[in-house]
Design a protein around this motif. Structure first.
Motif, PDB file in Angstrom:
ATOM      1  N   ASP A 120       0.819  -1.211   0.000  1.00 11.09           N
ATOM      2  CA  ASP A 120       0.000   0.000   0.000  1.00 11.09           C
ATOM      3  C   ASP A 120       0.855   1.263   0.000  1.00 11.09           C
ATOM      4  O   ASP A 120       0.535   2.258  -0.663  1.00 11.09           O
ATOM      5  CB  ASP A 120      -0.938   0.011   1.211  1.00 11.09           C
ATOM      6  N   VAL A 121       1.970   1.239   0.735  1.00  8.66           N
ATOM      7  CA  VAL A 121       2.861   2.401   0.775  1.00  8.66           C
ATOM      8  C   VAL A 121       3.442   2.668  -0.612  1.00  8.66           C
ATOM      9  O   VAL A 121       3.487   3.805  -1.078  1.00  8.66           O
ATOM     10  CB  VAL A 121       3.993   2.185   1.799  1.00  8.66           C
ATOM     11  N   VAL A 122       3.883   1.615  -1.290  1.00 10.43           N
ATOM     12  CA  VAL A 122       4.460   1.784  -2.624  1.00 10.43           C
ATOM     13  C   VAL A 122       3.400   2.269  -3.609  1.00 10.43           C
ATOM     14  O   VAL A 122       3.669   3.119  -4.468  1.00 10.43           O
ATOM     15  CB  VAL A 122       5.092   0.464  -3.114  1.00 10.43           C
ATOM     16  N   ARG A 123       2.187   1.765  -3.496  1.00  8.40           N
ATOM     17  CA  ARG A 123       1.114   2.193  -4.405  1.00  8.40           C
ATOM     18  C   ARG A 123       0.831   3.681  -4.263  1.00  8.40           C
ATOM     19  O   ARG A 123       0.557   4.365  -5.253  1.00  8.40           O
ATOM     20  CB  ARG A 123      -0.152   1.374  -4.136  1.00  8.40           C
ATOM     21  N   VAL A 124       0.901   4.180  -3.042  1.00  6.10           N
ATOM     22  CA  VAL A 124       0.704   5.615  -2.834  1.00  6.10           C
ATOM     23  C   VAL A 124       1.857   6.401  -3.453  1.00  6.10           C
ATOM     24  O   VAL A 124       1.654   7.487  -4.002  1.00  6.10           O
ATOM     25  CB  VAL A 124       0.578   5.931  -1.327  1.00  6.10           C
ATOM     26  N   LYS A 125       3.073   5.852  -3.388  1.00  2.88           N
ATOM     27  CA  LYS A 125       4.216   6.509  -4.009  1.00  2.88           C
ATOM     28  C   LYS A 125       4.071   6.546  -5.534  1.00  2.88           C
ATOM     29  O   LYS A 125       4.455   7.516  -6.185  1.00  2.88           O
ATOM     30  CB  LYS A 125       5.513   5.774  -3.640  1.00  2.88           C
ATOM     31  N   VAL A 126       3.540   5.490  -6.091  1.00  6.03           N
ATOM     32  CA  VAL A 126       3.351   5.416  -7.539  1.00  6.03           C
ATOM     33  C   VAL A 126       2.316   6.431  -8.008  1.00  6.03           C
ATOM     34  O   VAL A 126       2.487   7.092  -9.037  1.00  6.03           O
ATOM     35  CB  VAL A 126       2.912   3.993  -7.957  1.00  6.03           C
ATOM     36  N   PHE A 127       1.246   6.589  -7.231  1.00  3.47           N
ATOM     37  CA  PHE A 127       0.169   7.510  -7.617  1.00  3.47           C
ATOM     38  C   PHE A 127      -0.394   8.171  -6.362  1.00  3.47           C
ATOM     39  O   PHE A 127      -1.412   7.737  -5.819  1.00  3.47           O
ATOM     40  CB  PHE A 127      -0.938   6.755  -8.359  1.00  3.47           C
ATOM     41  N   PRO A 128       0.278   9.243  -5.870  1.00  2.10           N
ATOM     42  CA  PRO A 128      -0.190   9.922  -4.662  1.00  2.10           C
ATOM     43  C   PRO A 128      -1.617  10.430  -4.803  1.00  2.10           C
ATOM     44  O   PRO A 128      -2.011  10.940  -5.857  1.00  2.10           O
ATOM     45  CB  PRO A 128       0.798  11.097  -4.527  1.00  2.10           C
ATOM     46  N   VAL A 129      -2.387  10.284  -3.765  1.00  2.00           N
ATOM     47  CA  VAL A 129      -3.806  10.628  -3.805  1.00  2.00           C
ATOM     48  C   VAL A 129      -4.034  12.116  -4.041  1.00  2.00           C
ATOM     49  O   VAL A 129      -4.892  12.508  -4.839  1.00  2.00           O
ATOM     50  CB  VAL A 129      -4.497  10.204  -2.485  1.00  2.00           C
ATOM     51  N   LEU A 130      -3.265  12.959  -3.386  1.00  2.90           N
ATOM     52  CA  LEU A 130      -3.511  14.397  -3.463  1.00  2.90           C
ATOM     53  C   LEU A 130      -2.822  15.064  -4.647  1.00  2.90           C
ATOM     54  O   LEU A 130      -3.453  15.777  -5.430  1.00  2.90           O
ATOM     55  CB  LEU A 130      -3.069  15.069  -2.160  1.00  2.90           C
ATOM     56  N   SER A 131      -1.520  14.853  -4.805  1.00  4.91           N
ATOM     57  CA  SER A 131      -0.786  15.590  -5.828  1.00  4.91           C
ATOM     58  C   SER A 131      -0.877  14.969  -7.218  1.00  4.91           C
ATOM     59  O   SER A 131      -0.739  15.656  -8.226  1.00  4.91           O
ATOM     60  CB  SER A 131       0.690  15.692  -5.445  1.00  4.91           C
ATOM     61  N   LYS A 132      -1.105  13.666  -7.301  1.00  6.33           N
ATOM     62  CA  LYS A 132      -1.109  12.917  -8.568  1.00  6.33           C
ATOM     63  C   LYS A 132       0.251  12.922  -9.260  1.00  6.33           C
ATOM     64  O   LYS A 132       0.407  12.380 -10.339  1.00  6.33           O
ATOM     65  CB  LYS A 132      -2.170  13.498  -9.532  1.00  6.33           C
ATOM     66  N   VAL A 133       1.260  13.568  -8.625  1.00  2.00           N
ATOM     67  CA  VAL A 133       2.623  13.583  -9.167  1.00  2.00           C
ATOM     68  C   VAL A 133       3.391  12.428  -8.528  1.00  2.00           C
ATOM     69  O   VAL A 133       3.459  12.334  -7.299  1.00  2.00           O
ATOM     70  CB  VAL A 133       3.334  14.916  -8.873  1.00  2.00           C
ATOM     71  N   PRO A 134       3.981  11.531  -9.308  1.00  2.00           N
ATOM     72  CA  PRO A 134       4.671  10.371  -8.745  1.00  2.00           C
ATOM     73  C   PRO A 134       5.741  10.752  -7.727  1.00  2.00           C
ATOM     74  O   PRO A 134       6.396  11.782  -7.851  1.00  2.00           O
ATOM     75  CB  PRO A 134       5.294   9.702  -9.975  1.00  2.00           C
ATOM     76  N   GLU A 135       5.907   9.903  -6.733  1.00  3.98           N
ATOM     77  CA  GLU A 135       6.967  10.077  -5.745  1.00  3.98           C
ATOM     78  C   GLU A 135       7.938   8.903  -5.789  1.00  3.98           C
ATOM     79  O   GLU A 135       8.773   8.749  -4.910  1.00  3.98           O
ATOM     80  CB  GLU A 135       6.358  10.209  -4.347  1.00  3.98           C
ATOM     81  N   LEU A 136       7.821   8.095  -6.840  1.00  5.21           N
ATOM     82  CA  LEU A 136       8.702   6.942  -7.010  1.00  5.21           C
ATOM     83  C   LEU A 136       9.169   6.887  -8.461  1.00  5.21           C
ATOM     84  O   LEU A 136       8.354   6.855  -9.384  1.00  5.21           O
ATOM     85  CB  LEU A 136       7.956   5.650  -6.658  1.00  5.21           C
ATOM     86  N   TYR A 137      10.496   6.885  -8.661  1.00  5.41           N
ATOM     87  CA  TYR A 137      11.065   6.891 -10.006  1.00  5.41           C
ATOM     88  C   TYR A 137      12.154   5.823 -10.128  1.00  5.41           C
ATOM     89  O   TYR A 137      12.828   5.487  -9.153  1.00  5.41           O
ATOM     90  CB  TYR A 137      11.660   8.263 -10.329  1.00  5.41           C
ATOM     91  N   PHE A 138      12.325   5.308 -11.337  1.00  2.38           N
ATOM     92  CA  PHE A 138      13.269   4.228 -11.606  1.00  2.38           C
ATOM     93  C   PHE A 138      14.297   4.681 -12.639  1.00  2.38           C
ATOM     94  O   PHE A 138      13.944   5.345 -13.625  1.00  2.38           O
ATOM     95  CB  PHE A 138      12.519   2.999 -12.120  1.00  2.38           C
ATOM     96  N   LEU A 139      15.557   4.310 -12.420  1.00  2.00           N
ATOM     97  CA  LEU A 139      16.638   4.733 -13.303  1.00  2.00           C
ATOM     98  C   LEU A 139      16.509   4.055 -14.667  1.00  2.00           C
ATOM     99  O   LEU A 139      16.642   2.832 -14.794  1.00  2.00           O
ATOM    100  CB  LEU A 139      17.993   4.397 -12.678  1.00  2.00           C
TER     101      LEU A 139
END
Length: 291
Positions: free
Chosen positions: A191-210
């Motif tokens: 659930d924590v990772v899913r929120v990072k992938v698609f934050p509820v409020l900002s909709k801007v990702p907080e998880l990125y891959f090289l």
């Protein structure tokens, strides 16, 4: 009538003629369907478009969640960088800025030994290293990590199911964080990772891959196909349980992301002989609760 393949062919095959030597018997085909999950059978054996039903990270998208080293550097500092910036140069930049490194470790008793390393920048996490290797004994696991992540002095959240391996890593100079696996650990970590992938409020990702890194690319592919177990009818079982096919890197990723958020309030359990500089950390996919 009573054809074992009717559900798949819907009566279309009886009218087909072919002399191809590639044709297989009905028993052979039905056995192949039994060997794979329903979603894989639909996508690979029937050549249907893969369904997103049951996917754990259905919102994970290469266009939104992959960045080159230069793009990551720009996102961190706001400055422009040479598009040809290397991973090594990116890591030097991250360390110079005192950024925190996190990683997850899955021991892989019956699967692969997996490690995922990410670097935190505020609420964002940049995944810069990942690897999965089968059939390693404890000494070989340490040897691999010595060559790939030890220079970053990571704090590691490893699967607590192997205290002997954790103790051995500590003796080898690694900082291992203690955590308690509970019944709901897997779901909470996901659930924590899913929120990072698609934050509820900002909709801007907080998880990125090289982008372009072989190990990180494989991890990304694993995550995009990571799914809940489904029953023969194609429905997610209740309560939802992740399918364990190729899930080693996924396990390491979830814990890595979750414990990066917990790090600010957690005390590091340092290994002997390691100084107090916190420039790298690790975590494990499943819910890891610090003592």
């Amino acid at each position: 009538q009573n054809c074992k393949l009717f559900a798949m062919c819907q009566g279309r095959l009886p009218n087909q003629t072919s002399t191809s030597k590639m044709l297989k018997s009905i028993n052979f085909v039905t056995n192949r369907f039994r060997e794979v999950p329903p979603d894989k059978a639909k996508a690979q054996l029937l050549c249907w478009k893969p369904s997103t039903e049951g996917l754990i990270y259905a919102r994970l998208d290469a266009g939104r969640h992959k960045m080159t080293a230069a793009q990551m550097a720009t996102a961190i500092t706001g400055d422009d960088y040479d598009p040809g910036m290397t991973k090594r140069e990116l890591i030097v930049l991250m360390r110079e800025r005192g950024m925190e490194f996190f990683a997850g470790m899955d021991w892989g008793f019956s699967h692969n030994f997996a490690v995922v390393v990410g670097v935190r920048d505020g609420a964002r996490m940049f995944i810069i290293e990942a690897f999965e290797i089968p059939e390693l004994d404890p000494a070989e696991k340490i040897q691999v990590c010595d060559g790939r992540i030890k220079a970053w002095q990571p704090t590691i959240f490893a699967d607590p199911e192997s205290p002997a391996d954790i103790k051995l890593f500590k003796k080898s100079g690694y900082r291992m964080r203690s955590w308690k696996k509970t019944k709901g650990s897997v779901r909470e970590g996901i659930d924590v990772v899913r929120v990072k992938v698609f934050p509820v409020l900002s909709k801007v990702p907080e998880l990125y891959f090289l982008k372009g890194d072989i190990g990180v690319t494989l991890l990304f592919e694993r995550l995009t196909t990571y799914h809940w177990r489904i029953d023969p009818a194609g429905n997610v079982i209740n309560p939802p349980i992740p399918d364990d096919t190729d899930d080693d890197g996924c396990d390491a990723q979830a814990g890595q992301g979750e414990h990066a958020d917990e790090r600010a309030a957690a005390e590091v359990d340092r290994a002997p002989g390691v100084d107090g500089h916190d420039d790298h950390q690790c975590a494990h996919i499943e819910k890891e609760q610090p003592h």
